[in-house]
Scaffold this active site. Structure first.
Site, short mmCIF file in Angstrom:
data_model
loop_
_atom_site.label_atom_id
_atom_site.label_comp_id
_atom_site.label_asym_id
_atom_site.label_seq_id
_atom_site.Cartn_x
_atom_site.Cartn_y
_atom_site.Cartn_z
N SER A 103 0.79 -1.15 -0.07
CA SER A 103 0.19 0.07 -0.04
C SER A 103 0.88 1.33 -0.15
O SER A 103 1.56 1.70 -0.80
CB SER A 103 -0.84 -0.23 1.27
N ASP A 246 -5.96 2.15 -3.35
CA ASP A 246 -7.20 2.10 -2.60
C ASP A 246 -7.68 3.06 -1.65
O ASP A 246 -8.56 3.11 -1.12
CB ASP A 246 -7.22 0.63 -1.84
#
Length: 447
Positions: A103, A246
């Site tokens: 991430s 995301d």
């Protein structure tokens, strides 16, 4: 059954160090494969996506070996956003989806996230069972039942087409100039393409990944470059994604940064007015600003809080049939469109609001006045337990007493890094600084 390997967002760590080694990835792939082949049948499939980290090649190959060794057929998507894996797992009728990404973490880290056949992240219970299989060593498939692996060339294109369908038919973004910062990560192809195809004038940043520059001075955790670019080019909006796309952070036309709380406030108000917000409720974590909660109350809406982690936001949404939630950090979950946080689709929803209202980003990103909030991290070493020190416990109790009726305090361990996060909110900025500084000092002294 307790989980030791999985954190709040899959398995994560420094690449080529436990648990992010090729050996562990192979065993984890085999355990996950055995978990999803408990019926003993052939034909089970898994899709694997990744971001742009150098270590993704190593982990992708190791996972593929482990999965095929237990009879799973592997479909390799290449670099795609995390939400694309959730979407394609369901779309391609796979039993399992895997995203290789850390991430927003630096390139030296990596992680492995699992999605079930419904496209949602696996539950804590499922992850615990996979850990148990790994500990016992997974049973391998017979020689003629070993799985196959193949690359899927159009996976990214399928996601691009789907992302565009989340806007109303005929909606276009013509006349809007958008800076899109892809963090040199997984969305470096998809995000600029979607915006361009919808008619926006696109100024791309962070679209030259080299394996080591993901999140490096760009993306949602480093929005300064994007903010400067917005102002320099006279853009209408800046959209900053993180390494796996995301999460999203927005930048208005003046270069001012807006976090996930402001975007959730806008979407909740719009959806609530249209009767689209299920049960009139937004789900957010304990980290979201007190100002968001007060804003929603003024709109006749409700805020439901969860533990930190978008997986817990999604679990609460699914349990109560809710369709909007997220985190202050920029995970925006819209289950009408996606099974996990989707920074690109959230950015499209904001652009739609700009197009429909004619208002500038600066007006739409200031839905409420935040209560002064301060967050500081304290890093600790393996084996250290600073939160258990008597001096720290006493300092926390004293701080909570000082904040009664004036704010709130939240101290927790990070689920992805060896950090203690100290967060406080208070109407009095001076008291806020004093409390946070004092708690940080006590925790550091206990190390």
């Amino acid at each position: 059954m307790s989980r030791k390997l999985f954190g709040t967002d899959g398995v994560r760590g420094q690449a080529n160090s436990w648990p992010m080694t090729a050996e562990l990835a192979l065993k984890l792939g085999a355990a996950a494969g055995r978990y999803f082949r408990q019926d003993g049948k052939n034909g089970h499939r898994v899709v694997i996506g990744k971001d742009t980290r150098l270590s993704c090649y190593m982990l992708e190959n190791a996972l593929t070996a482990g999965l095929t060794s237990t009879g799973m057929n592997v479909l390799l998507l290449g670099p795609v956003p995390t939400p694309a894996v959730g979407f394609l797992t369901r779309s391609m009728r796979a039993d399992l989806g895997i995203m290789i990404s850390a991430s927003h973490n630096p390139a030296t880290d990596n992680g492995i996230k699992f999605f079930g056949p419904d496209g949602f992240k696996l539950s804590d219970e499922a992850e615990s069972e996979i850990e148990a299989i790994l500990a016992a060593e997974a049973q391998l498939a017979a020689p003629l039942e070993i799985g196959r692996a193949r690359r899927i060339d159009d996976g990214l294109g399928r996601y691009v087409e789907y992302a565009k369908t989340t806007l109303p038919r005929g909606a276009r973004l013509g006349g809007l100039k958008v800076v899109i910062d892809c963090a040199n990560g997984a969305a470096y192809k998809a995000a600029p393409e979607v915006l361009w195809e919808l008619g926006a004038e696109v100024i791309p940043l962070g679209v030259t990944p080299n394996g080591t520059n993901i999140n490096q001075g760009v993306g949602s955790t480093a929005p300064k470059t994007a903010a400067e670019t917005v102002v320099a080019h006279g853009a209408d909006l800046g959209i900053c994604l993180d390494g796996d796309a995301d999460r999203v952070i927005l930048i208005d036309e003046h270069g001012q940064v807006a976090d996930g709380d402001q975007l959730m406030a806008l979407l909740a108000a719009r959806w609530g007015a249209d009767g689209r917000l299920n049960a009139g409720t937004l789900v957010a974590t304990v980290m979201s600003n007190l100002g968001l909660e007060r804003f929603l109350q003024g709109q006749g809406l409700h805020l439901e809080r969860t533990a930190v982690g978008d997986r817990y936001v999604v679990e609460r949404m699914r349990a109560q049939g809710l369709n909007l939630g997220g985190e202050q950090s920029g995970h925006i979950v819209m289950t009408d469109y996606a099974t996990t946080g989707d920074g690109l689709i959230a950015g499209l929803q904001f652009l739609l609001a700009m197009a429909e209202t004619g208002q500038p980003a600066s007006a739409l990103t200031r839905q409420f006045e935040p209560v002064p909030q301060k967050l500081q991290n304290v890093r600790y070493a393996a084996g250290q337990v600073p939160m258990e020190a008597a001096s720290v416990v006493a300092a926390i109790a004293e701080a909570e007493a000082q904040l009664v009726g004036r704010g709130r305090l939240l101290i927790r361990k990070s689920g992805t890094e060896p950090l203690v996060r100290v967060m406080a909110e208070c109407e009095d900025p001076g008291l806020l600084d004093t409390i946070v500084a004092g708690l940080v000092a006590e925790i550091e002294a206990a190390l």
